[in-house]
Design a protein around this motif. Sequence first.
Motif: not given
Length: 390
Positions: A236-241, A330-331, A346-348
């Motif tokens: 569920g991480a952001r694309k840039s990361n 995911l969320g 917290k997870s996102l």
Amino acid sequence: MEDRRLNFIKSALAGLPPAPKGRKDFYYDTKEQGLCLAVTSTGTKTFYLYKRVEGRPERILLGRFPDISIENARKAAMSMKGAIAAGKNPQKERRAIRDEMTFGALFTEYMEKYSKVHKRSWAYDEREVNKYLSHWFKRRISTIEKAEVERLHAKIGKENGLYQANRLLERIRSIFNKAIDWGWDGTNPAIGIKKYREKSRERFLQPDEFPRFFVALGNEPNETARDFFMLSLLTGARKSNMLAMVWKDINFTTATWRIPETKNGEAQVVHLSDPAMELLTQRKLASESPWVFPGEGRTGHLADPKKAWGRILAEAGLEDLRIHDLRRTLGSYQAATGANGYIIGKSLGHKSQQSTAIYARLNLDPVRDSVNKATEAMLGYAGAGEEQHR
């Protein structure tokens, strides 16, 4: 208008109240003569040097607080006073330069002095302005008018979507605001143009779409892109990361990934489920790069796998699904498997003042459980996809 004197320190300036509507309050530094801070009714705070130049009182713009620190504002004021003592008129010279500056020159200065220094998303500024505004590059900025920006906003909205039009309008407004901060004596042509009303996006992979998605993902020939999409779904991480993920930030012992800086400016620890760890372990064994997802571009890592994403959507028969929707997926499945809003946030890596105190008391265990449950629910559809494929 009210004038006050005080010792400029960061806490004091940060706590200054907005001026009454339609007015400006001016505060003068007790340490550097002539250095003043103007505070508007909206709370904008700008440093000036108040000095007589060629017999006339002038307020010479130095920069906005806190973009420019108090120490640098004092140095700039001292330097400016030295130039005036030597017979120069910085205000006149600055205005003359800005009046003749082309939009292309301004954009170059904007990128080097502001965007690349202060924005993690600077590459998007570079890409979008070159794509949509390159026809302005040779024009003097004083010739670009509000009506023209309005027409462009409407055109982009019609041809490329409301979201794209609004983001471009924000970039134009920001670029011209910086020109004003840096001494241009003109009017921002994007001020007063209303953005389109945007609908909050709620798209995520539905249960009946998962089987087709997993089959198409498995058939994707670009292994790097395929693993990128899968890990995006699992974390569920952001694309840039995700694009900038490096091996040194992954702890294979604790099954966590520490993102040094996210969109909200803070670090984030991401729990890695068993399927995510299995994927990363396989990639690590075959990797010779510091990047988890290496690429051939100037950054050294994967840039933007749009072509691979397009192939997957086409094969799966999915419409209106963006890469960012994997994060939302995911969320959504965390919520469906019983997680509360605090755990999902917290997870996102969502930032919320209201939940800060609660987050401080949480360890990763409930987050880990939530991600594991959501992962199991999503991957449960993979078996159905394999059955359909056979």
